[in-house]
Write an enzyme that holds these catalytic residues in place. Structure first.
Site: not given
Length: 130
Positions: A109, A80
């Protein structure tokens, strides 16, 4: 490719394309968003946070390295990227998402908090050098 994986790919693509409102439409009203070391967020607050990130010009991008599913559960391994002006933080994330009736009900996550801090500091140094 199955429907659950398609929903998750579409969700991340919409966030990358700064189409947060469309991404939020893929979230179930009772969605739960968990992030390592942070409070769990649920319901409309999840969409509100994504819309607020876009409003504040906080960019998001994800490189999906692996994606797999077993029924409604979609597992992702990705890098990310969060950006703000000249700052960028790139960090590894392992995500578990659940998709029911075409909507994401869970977004969980997992990442290394130390890795995130190190990536953020690296991004700050890079921003200062530009």
């Amino acid at each position: 490719m199955n429907g659950e994986i398609s929903v998750v790919r579409r969700f991340f693509t919409l966030l990358e394309d700064e189409q947060a409102a469309e991404a939020v439409a893929l979230l179930a009203p009772e969605v739960v968003w968990k992030n390592t070391g942070m409070p769990t967020i649920s319901g409309r607050r999840v969409g509100g946070m994504l819309l607020d990130m876009q409003r504040r010009n906080i960019g998001f991008r994800a490189d999906l390295h692996h994606i797999a599913s077993d029924g409604p559960v979609v597992l992702t391994e990705r890098t990310d990227y969060l950006t703000y002006r000249r700052w960028e933080s790139a960090f590894w994330v392992c995500g578990t998402l659940e998709v029911h009736d075409g909507l994401i009900t869970l977004w969980d996550d997992h990442f290394s908090p130390g890795g995130f801090v190190a990536a953020s500091l690296k991004g700050l140094v890079g921003a200062l050098r530009r």
